[in-house]
Design a protein around this motif. Structure first.
Motif, mmCIF file in Angstrom:
data_model
loop_
_atom_site.group_PDB
_atom_site.id
_atom_site.type_symbol
_atom_site.label_atom_id
_atom_site.label_comp_id
_atom_site.label_asym_id
_atom_site.label_seq_id
_atom_site.Cartn_x
_atom_site.Cartn_y
_atom_site.Cartn_z
ATOM 1 N N HIS A 59 0.601 -1.216 -0.229
ATOM 2 C CA HIS A 59 -0.031 -0.026 0.077
ATOM 3 C C HIS A 59 0.876 1.194 0.062
ATOM 4 C CE1 HIS A 59 -2.237 2.638 2.147
ATOM 5 N NE2 HIS A 59 -3.079 3.167 1.107
ATOM 6 N N GLU A 60 0.608 2.394 -0.545
ATOM 7 C CA GLU A 60 1.301 3.050 -0.304
ATOM 8 C C GLU A 60 0.484 4.854 -0.089
ATOM 9 O OE1 GLU A 60 3.271 6.292 -3.937
ATOM 10 O OE2 GLU A 60 3.425 4.464 -4.368
ATOM 11 N N ALA A 61 0.758 5.403 0.583
ATOM 12 C CA ALA A 61 0.109 6.653 1.079
ATOM 13 C C ALA A 61 0.563 7.816 1.109
ATOM 14 C CB ALA A 61 -1.027 6.142 2.474
ATOM 15 N N ILE A 63 -6.408 5.306 6.070
ATOM 16 C CA ILE A 63 -6.679 6.382 5.362
ATOM 17 C C ILE A 63 -6.990 7.646 6.019
ATOM 18 C CG2 ILE A 63 -6.498 6.898 2.937
ATOM 19 C CD1 ILE A 63 -4.592 5.109 4.075
ATOM 20 N N THR A 109 -5.626 12.114 2.109
ATOM 21 C CA THR A 109 -5.159 11.326 1.819
ATOM 22 C C THR A 109 -4.938 11.279 0.175
ATOM 23 O OG1 THR A 109 -4.377 10.496 3.742
ATOM 24 C CG2 THR A 109 -3.540 9.849 2.731
ATOM 25 N N HIS A 167 -3.574 7.697 -1.794
ATOM 26 C CA HIS A 167 -2.855 6.511 -1.380
ATOM 27 C C HIS A 167 -3.435 5.855 -2.809
ATOM 28 C CE1 HIS A 167 -6.971 4.256 -0.172
ATOM 29 N NE2 HIS A 167 -7.342 5.540 -0.749
#
Length: 295
Positions: A54-56, A71, A75, A77
């Motif tokens: 996961h990318e945030a 989240i 944000t 993401h």
């Protein structure tokens, strides 16, 4: 960057919705989840089994059993890889979870629970899901207040003890500083594109700069000026990474009178001019997407 609005499911107009990773994959046959998106609501997920990525906001997280992902609205993401993840996802509007301003400021988007805390958190999800399902099936049983309390119980179970808000009716030592920081943070969120100096906030809120600095340091470990600069910088990175706006337009959106001032600010914070940062990020993101098989 896709802006995602909160749209409750049919029969679920309570500001909270409970689903799981399998349902997300089923609803998203075109895998839009792997592209940057910016929701105006909260997404909370627990990984009960499996692994993923996961990318945030420019941080990548390895997901595994016990991962807790939160989240916040605004944000940017993306679910880089959740094909093997199983577990619940809860979507909820900001007004469904009052009183969590300070933990939101310091808690990372992804944390890790041990087996005991994960088991208790999954029980809390089960309780929330049952009450939510009962409310959908039998509207006369619906209680937004009850759903809000069960949601808060779930979040409290996953937060480190030091980050949890004080129980209703109690006052921690330093609670005045907490209130000051909450006010400062909310005002920064509203005005960071207009006001770039802590003195502006101090004057508007009726505090002196030292008071805002002490309160911010107590809540986040950093001073009021650094907190403000980091918020401006985060938005600058979002614009550079996820839009095609020229640097001059990014500068104007963030309240800088000219591109040179913005470039100086950005380089002071990152060590790199904005144009160079954008190129480097784009190259790295494309390479990562190719390796992950998302493009």
């Amino acid at each position: 960057m896709r802006q995602v609005r909160y749209l409750p499911a049919v029969g679920s107009a309570y500001g909270v919705e409970v689903l799981d990773f399998a349902a997300l994959r089923s609803m998203d046959a075109h895998r839009r989840r792997t592209q940057p998106q910016r929701p105006d609501f909260h997404v909370f997920a627990l990984v009960g089994s499996g692994t993923g990525m996961h990318e945030a906001d420019f941080h990548r997280y390895l997901l595994a059993e016990g991962s807790a992902v939160w989240i916040r609205p605004g944000t940017v993401h993306r679910w880089s890889d959740i094909e093997a993840c199983d577990g619940p996802l809860i979507l909820f509007r900001p007004d469904s979870l009052p009183g969590f301003t300070v933990p939101q400021a310091g808690t990372p988007a992804c944390g890790q629970l041990d087996q005991q805390r994960l088991s208790l958190a999954l029980l809390a999800v089960e309780h929330l899901e049952r009450e939510h399902s009962a409310a959908v099936r039998t509207p006369s049983l619906a209680s937004p207040a009850l759903l809000s309390h069960l949601l808060a119980a779930l979040i409290l179970r996953t937060l480190p003890a030091a980050d949890a808000p004080a129980p209703t009716g109690t006052r921690r030592s330093g609670s005045r500083q907490t209130d000051v920081f909450r006010t400062y943070r909310a005002t920064v969120e509203e005005r960071f594109t207009d006001w770039h100096h802590v003195a502006d906030y101090a004057q508007a809120l009726g505090y002196d700069v030292r008071t805002l600095t002490r309160a911010t340091r107590a809540a986040t470990g950093t001073g009021a000026k650094s907190f403000l600069d980091q918020r401006i910088l985060l938005e600058a990175k979002r614009l550079l990474a996820h839009t095609d706006l020229p640097v001059s337009n990014c500068a104007r959106r963030l309240g800088f009178q000219d591109t040179g001032n913005f470039t100086t600010f950005f380089k002071r914070q990152t060590g790199t001019p904005p144009t160079t940062w954008r190129t480097t990020y784009s190259t790295a993101a494309d390479a990562y997407a190719l390796r992950a098989g998302t493009v």
